[in-house]
Design a protein around this motif. Structure first.
Motif, PDB file in Angstrom:
ATOM      1  N   THR A 190       0.857  -0.859   0.074  1.00 22.32           N
ATOM      2  CA  THR A 190       0.210   0.036   0.115  1.00 22.32           C
ATOM      3  C   THR A 190       0.882   1.563  -0.254  1.00 22.32           C
ATOM      4  O   THR A 190       1.911   1.189   0.282  1.00 22.32           O
ATOM      5  CB  THR A 190      -1.351  -0.059   0.833  1.00 22.32           C
ATOM      6  OG1 THR A 190      -2.244   1.171   0.989  1.00 22.32           O
ATOM      7  CG2 THR A 190       0.021   0.479   2.279  1.00 22.32           C
ATOM      8  N   SER A 191       0.468   2.275  -0.253  1.00 24.31           N
ATOM      9  CA  SER A 191       0.865   3.674  -0.237  1.00 24.31           C
ATOM     10  C   SER A 191       0.719   4.724  -0.141  1.00 24.31           C
ATOM     11  O   SER A 191      -0.806   4.707   0.537  1.00 24.31           O
ATOM     12  CB  SER A 191       1.013   4.125  -2.259  1.00 24.31           C
ATOM     13  OG  SER A 191       2.346   2.754  -2.449  1.00 24.31           O
ATOM     14  N   VAL A 192       1.595   5.372   0.720  1.00 26.22           N
ATOM     15  CA  VAL A 192       0.462   6.702   1.496  1.00 26.22           C
ATOM     16  C   VAL A 192       0.972   7.759   1.155  1.00 26.22           C
ATOM     17  O   VAL A 192       2.341   8.070   1.125  1.00 26.22           O
ATOM     18  CB  VAL A 192       0.733   6.548   2.755  1.00 26.22           C
ATOM     19  CG1 VAL A 192       0.954   7.210   4.122  1.00 26.22           C
ATOM     20  CG2 VAL A 192       0.418   5.325   3.375  1.00 26.22           C
ATOM     21  N   MET A 193       0.298   8.908   0.670  1.00 23.04           N
ATOM     22  CA  MET A 193       0.569  10.302   0.629  1.00 23.04           C
ATOM     23  C   MET A 193       1.062  10.987   1.755  1.00 23.04           C
ATOM     24  O   MET A 193       0.124  10.853   2.650  1.00 23.04           O
ATOM     25  CB  MET A 193      -0.119  11.509   0.077  1.00 23.04           C
ATOM     26  CG  MET A 193      -0.542  11.031  -1.537  1.00 23.04           C
ATOM     27  SD  MET A 193      -2.066  11.562  -2.447  1.00 23.04           S
ATOM     28  CE  MET A 193      -2.990  11.169  -1.738  1.00 23.04           C
ATOM     29  N   LEU A 194       2.133  12.400   1.821  1.00 21.42           N
ATOM     30  CA  LEU A 194       2.128  13.085   3.659  1.00 21.42           C
ATOM     31  C   LEU A 194       2.465  14.103   2.488  1.00 21.42           C
ATOM     32  O   LEU A 194       2.601  14.771   1.188  1.00 21.42           O
ATOM     33  CB  LEU A 194       3.531  12.358   3.825  1.00 21.42           C
ATOM     34  CG  LEU A 194       3.067  11.011   4.818  1.00 21.42           C
ATOM     35  CD1 LEU A 194       4.705  10.938   5.184  1.00 21.42           C
ATOM     36  CD2 LEU A 194       3.059  10.449   5.240  1.00 21.42           C
ATOM     37  N   GLY A 195       1.989  15.082   4.197  1.00 19.35           N
ATOM     38  CA  GLY A 195       2.271  16.155   3.841  1.00 19.35           C
ATOM     39  C   GLY A 195       0.238  16.934   3.780  1.00 19.35           C
ATOM     40  O   GLY A 195      -0.107  18.008   2.706  1.00 19.35           O
ATOM     41  N   LEU A 196      -0.261  16.299   3.999  1.00 18.14           N
ATOM     42  CA  LEU A 196      -1.894  16.751   3.451  1.00 18.14           C
ATOM     43  C   LEU A 196      -2.026  17.142   4.678  1.00 18.14           C
ATOM     44  O   LEU A 196      -3.877  17.500   5.350  1.00 18.14           O
ATOM     45  CB  LEU A 196      -2.821  15.488   3.387  1.00 18.14           C
ATOM     46  CG  LEU A 196      -2.235  14.914   2.233  1.00 18.14           C
ATOM     47  CD1 LEU A 196      -3.094  13.107   1.720  1.00 18.14           C
ATOM     48  CD2 LEU A 196      -3.096  15.776   1.074  1.00 18.14           C
ATOM     49  N   GLY A 197      -1.414  16.938   5.999  1.00 14.51           N
ATOM     50  CA  GLY A 197      -1.694  17.575   7.193  1.00 14.51           C
ATOM     51  C   GLY A 197      -2.451  16.372   8.127  1.00 14.51           C
ATOM     52  O   GLY A 197      -3.144  16.205   9.603  1.00 14.51           O
ATOM     53  N   GLU A 198      -1.399  15.283   8.264  1.00 16.06           N
ATOM     54  CA  GLU A 198      -1.667  13.740   9.172  1.00 16.06           C
ATOM     55  C   GLU A 198      -0.589  14.524  10.252  1.00 16.06           C
ATOM     56  O   GLU A 198       0.125  15.173  10.153  1.00 16.06           O
ATOM     57  CB  GLU A 198      -1.529  12.928   8.211  1.00 16.06           C
ATOM     58  CG  GLU A 198       0.115  12.894   7.826  1.00 16.06           C
ATOM     59  CD  GLU A 198       0.721  13.649   6.543  1.00 16.06           C
ATOM     60  OE1 GLU A 198       1.479  14.128   6.523  1.00 16.06           O
ATOM     61  OE2 GLU A 198      -0.311  14.173   5.674  1.00 16.06           O
ATOM     62  N   THR A 199      -1.116  14.511  11.379  1.00 12.19           N
ATOM     63  CA  THR A 199      -0.196  14.117  12.483  1.00 12.19           C
ATOM     64  C   THR A 199       0.253  13.136  12.417  1.00 12.19           C
ATOM     65  O   THR A 199       0.698  11.525  11.986  1.00 12.19           O
ATOM     66  CB  THR A 199      -0.780  14.173  13.599  1.00 12.19           C
ATOM     67  OG1 THR A 199      -1.398  12.903  14.599  1.00 12.19           O
ATOM     68  CG2 THR A 199      -2.083  14.986  13.780  1.00 12.19           C
TER      69      THR A 199
END
Length: 260
Positions: A147-156
């Motif tokens: 699976t893949s995840v984008m960072l920089g969207l406001g996640e903590t």
């Protein structure tokens, strides 16, 4: 990318064209795709597709047939399938997972708390977990899942930790982290640009948690060449061990027959 260039969903991070009624599938696409890949002589190929909620099976049979055609024409080619969630229909997930592919990929895209803002309303974090869990059960539990995840969207940080814990609960093998980039002004803005050192921190944390492999960096995407090379090596090693075990079993069977 299979099944056309028009998606039935409208995720806020994605610039693929959308429509409630995309053009019909090309019935010759599985054969043509397999033949082209055979001619190219690739060792590893990643297939993906748009979502097709307009189809009763979400396009699962079309996807599975493409994989079967590829394996028929190029048995040694390793196939990774990056699929949608088939509207939560796990029978369709199983159909694709059992079609002969080597890696089943399905992206959660972001942490659970941000999913309603980032992905189409028909997608869901828990639904994606069920897809990955179902795929993991294919081939007697030996399927490699990714699976893949984008960072920089406001996640903590805590939300990322929780996401990784949920993925490990279902034995997801591979996770990748990449920087979200706003495709147009109509899409979600970038909340923050994550530094390379933070990406490296999450790579090491994922490995420490037991993930088989983690690619993590600003330019990393779902299909990442270094990751594919690593996974290809793992698959070939596993196949080698299975072949050795099969030979040993045949030898033992032969010895037993001679004694009797």
């Amino acid at each position: 990318m299979l099944m056309g260039d028009t998606c039935t969903r409208g995720c806020r991070f994605c610039s693929v064209k959308t429509s409630r009624a995309p053009p019909p599938l090309d019935p010759h696409e599985p054969e043509h795709t397999a033949e082209a890949l055979k001619r190219w002589g690739l060792g590893y190929v990643v297939l993906t597709s748009v979502d097709r909620d307009d189809l009763a099976d979400g396009g699962a049979h079309h996807f599975a047939e493409t994989i079967r055609k590829i394996k028929s024409k190029a048995p040694g080619m390793l196939v990774e399938a990056l699929t949608g969630d088939y509207a939560g229909d796990l029978e369709m997930v199983d159909l694709v997972a059992e079609s002969g592919l080597d890696v089943y990929a399905h992206n959660v895209e972001t942490v659970e708390a941000l999913t309603p803002m980032v992905r189409d309303r028909r997608a869901g974090f828990r639904q994606s977990l069920r897809v990955l869990e179902k795929a993991k059960g294919a081939r007697d539990g030996t399927m490699i899942t990714k699976t893949s995840v984008m960072l920089g969207l406001g996640e903590t940080e805590e939300q990322i930790w929780e996401m990784l814990r949920e993925l490990r609960k279902i034995n997801t093998d591979v996770v990748t982290f990449g920087q979200y980039m706003q495709p147009t002004k109509r899409h979600m803005p970038v909340y923050t640009y994550v530094t390379p050192s933070v990406f490296e921190t999450w790579r090491q944390r994922a490995l420490d948690m037991g993930f088989l492999y983690c690619a993590s960096g600003p330019l990393v995407r779902s299909s990442y060449k270094a990751g594919e090379a690593f996974i290809e090596n793992v698959i070939k090693k596993r196949k080698g061990r299975r072949d050795v075990a099969m030979v040993d079993a045949l030898k033992e069977s032969s010895v037993g027959a001679n004694i009797s």
